[in-house]
Design an enzyme around this catalytic site. Sequence first.
Site, PDB file in Angstrom:
ATOM      1  N   HIS B  14       0.861  -1.183   0.000  1.00  0.00           N
ATOM      2  CA  HIS B  14       0.000   0.000   0.000  1.00  0.00           C
ATOM      3  C   HIS B  14       0.901   1.238   0.000  1.00  0.00           C
ATOM      4  CE1 HIS B  14      -3.019  -2.858   1.987  1.00  0.00           C
ATOM      5  NE2 HIS B  14      -3.367  -2.691   0.731  1.00  0.00           N
ATOM      6  N   GLU B  17       1.610   3.576   3.197  1.00  0.00           N
ATOM      7  CA  GLU B  17       2.059   2.995   4.463  1.00  0.00           C
ATOM      8  C   GLU B  17       3.588   3.082   4.469  1.00  0.00           C
ATOM      9  OE1 GLU B  17      -1.916   0.145   4.730  1.00  0.00           O
ATOM     10  OE2 GLU B  17       0.045  -0.807   4.924  1.00  0.00           O
ATOM     11  N   ARG B  56      -2.870   4.577  -1.411  1.00  0.00           N
ATOM     12  CA  ARG B  56      -2.950   3.145  -1.126  1.00  0.00           C
ATOM     13  C   ARG B  56      -2.771   2.318  -2.403  1.00  0.00           C
ATOM     14  NH1 ARG B  56      -4.953  -0.087   3.147  1.00  0.00           N
ATOM     15  NH2 ARG B  56      -5.979  -2.018   2.538  1.00  0.00           N
ATOM     16  N   ASN B  63      -3.436  -5.643  -2.440  1.00  0.00           N
ATOM     17  CA  ASN B  63      -3.474  -6.730  -1.451  1.00  0.00           C
ATOM     18  C   ASN B  63      -4.796  -7.509  -1.468  1.00  0.00           C
ATOM     19  OD1 ASN B  63      -1.821  -8.083   0.363  1.00  0.00           O
ATOM     20  ND2 ASN B  63      -2.799  -7.125   2.157  1.00  0.00           N
ATOM     21  N   ARG B  64      -5.533  -7.375  -2.564  1.00  0.00           N
ATOM     22  CA  ARG B  64      -6.721  -8.197  -2.807  1.00  0.00           C
ATOM     23  C   ARG B  64      -6.659  -8.807  -4.208  1.00  0.00           C
ATOM     24  NH1 ARG B  64      -6.380  -6.796   1.615  1.00  0.00           N
ATOM     25  NH2 ARG B  64      -7.931  -6.013   3.086  1.00  0.00           N
ATOM     26  N   HIS B 106       3.207  -3.829   6.709  1.00  0.00           N
ATOM     27  CA  HIS B 106       2.072  -2.909   6.633  1.00  0.00           C
ATOM     28  C   HIS B 106       1.995  -2.027   7.873  1.00  0.00           C
ATOM     29  CE1 HIS B 106      -0.298  -4.544   3.140  1.00  0.00           C
ATOM     30  NE2 HIS B 106       0.594  -5.500   3.316  1.00  0.00           N
ATOM     31  N   GLU B 165       1.939  -6.091  10.806  1.00  0.00           N
ATOM     32  CA  GLU B 165       1.031  -4.936  10.791  1.00  0.00           C
ATOM     33  C   GLU B 165       1.330  -4.113  12.033  1.00  0.00           C
ATOM     34  OE1 GLU B 165      -1.499  -2.890   8.873  1.00  0.00           O
ATOM     35  OE2 GLU B 165      -2.127  -4.947   8.397  1.00  0.00           O
ATOM     36  N   TYR B 276     -10.332   0.869   5.705  1.00  0.00           N
ATOM     37  CA  TYR B 276     -11.442  -0.084   5.702  1.00  0.00           C
ATOM     38  C   TYR B 276     -12.823   0.572   5.628  1.00  0.00           C
ATOM     39  CZ  TYR B 276      -8.203  -3.953   6.679  1.00  0.00           C
ATOM     40  OH  TYR B 276      -7.204  -4.886   6.602  1.00  0.00           O
TER      41      TYR B 276
END
Lengths: 315, 315
Positions: B14, B17, B56, B63-64, B106, B165, B276
């Site tokens: 991302h 980050e 991002r 990340n999907r 992350h 994370e 999110y």
Amino acid sequence: MNKIKRVAIIGGTHGNELIGIYLVNKFDRQPDLIARSTFQTMALLANPKACAIGKRYIDIDLNRCFLQQDLENPNLSSYESERAKEIYHIFSSKNRDDADLIIDLHTTTSNMGLTFILDSQHPFDLQLATHLTSVYPNFKVLASGTQNQDTSVLRSISKLGFTLEVGPVAQGVLDASLFQQTEALVGTILDWVEAYNQETIAPVENPLTIYQKVQTIDYPRNESGEIQAMIHPQLQFRDYEPLNPGDPMFLTFDGESLFYEGKSTVYPVFINEAAYYEKGISMYLTQKQIVIGNGEWGIGNGELGISNWELVIGN
Amino acid sequence: MNKIKRVAIIGGTHGNELIGIYLVNKFDRQPDLIARSTFQTMALLANPKACAIGKRYIDIDLNRCFLQQDLENPNLSSYESERAKEIYHIFSSKNRDDADLIIDLHTTTSNMGLTFILDSQHPFDLQLATHLTSVYPNFKVLASGTQNQDTSVLRSISKLGFTLEVGPVAQGVLDASLFQQTEALVGTILDWVEAYNQETIAPVENPLTIYQKVQTIDYPRNESGEIQAMIHPQLQFRDYEPLNPGDPMFLTFDGESLFYEGKSTVYPVFINEAAYYEKGISMYLTQKQIVIGNGEWGIGNGELGISNWELVIGN
């Protein structure tokens, strides 16, 4: 004494600063919350396209689009340039005597609590800020600009305009506690303006502390412009606290501390603000000033409010 | 026992980050920091275009993008879809027995400290996590996926892959303390893998606490999908703390508290993660599990590490 005729509460000047956006939405749904008897109030989303996608801006930073020469320049046609002109036409009082007040709601990733940012140090704003300081113990006043200088920020299109900057909160995040504090602050301001219009305010004579911006500091960078050090852990979240000569300021990626080499104590703010990386700003340095009003109203140059403020401590 | 042949340290999956991005840059400049004698190490910036603009992602969340069917789909051509295929071709071990390890770095705006996120609960990862818990007192282990289920996250292309994370830190911000903690953690992991390859690790038999994701919770919304409430101030920054039936969970914009109506205690994580909001997730709910290894190595199915872990407390 001139009365305030219109108050505009503006949110979403930056589309990823959610508290102002959701407050404006709330005031839109419940206009009674911001209605007062002696002036009109409106709530406005300044950059709706940026809000819709949750980004600070679409093309350029809207809060740098309000220089008079840019507002009059027909060749500037970015989304934000056009939007600035629209907002200016609604509120413009840069060249007029309209007693309009703009409250621009922002958030910061820096630990700035509840901050009142002003440019002109107009007596009206100083009196209001003094009142707010007495109500909110952690309330701070930041003088960002230079007296009478044309600035590019949205608040500058209102002679009495100011910014409320609250933090720390990440971009894109709603912090419930800061939301409630900001809403309470707006209510207190509207009540004070109402009392001001009704001439029921007792002039306060207690001193007001102002943090006067004197310098911006970039991150240490190499010749390619790449950042070479981070805000030092001992400085992180220490906005408004004294930074003395020799105190650690940055930490390189290899763990070396870099120290403040100035000659006198300063008070950094906007420490590690996310949006300022691209502007080359790691923090503002401020000097602390203490001013005090003379307790008299409505005198001098036909201006609003107390006219004479005396600098008692500071440069 | 199969040995680890390659370790990839990945940052910038991302682009906003910053800690992972700057750590990868540092490791690129100083490869000795991540070199060990028994395996190859590489540092990789996963989404360089997103990193360059500090967002991002460019088109979709990288990340999907790692579901097997998407990696094999030639019709997916967004920047991140293409980038996922490139990364997959470098590391792919989903269908192979290569002993590669991916560490994906992350950050989160949630107060998750140092969190190890894994999907498969592979014995190798559990053993490593147990070691890290003994070194870093605030280290937490989050089991995000379901055993053997294909997932869309980058770490899933390595059988042993996991995410580190760290938080809380705002998007677009370098937090020096978290930077140093992440770097130390990576070093400890590399040292452990080295010892693992050299078969000098004493199997640990102390129990490991795992927070198993059981549910995602959206924000309360109206029919138009607009958010109606914020994370409650009493829940904000309380990641990994128990949320009991009847505890406040959300606060509406009018100040009304909404309470947790579940029947048993859960442990929320990713509370108020900025990224999110667009995914309809206000938090994950997890259940606490405690597992313990049997202290034996290399047995069972030709797999790496301790093969039998027993659930001693949990669902």
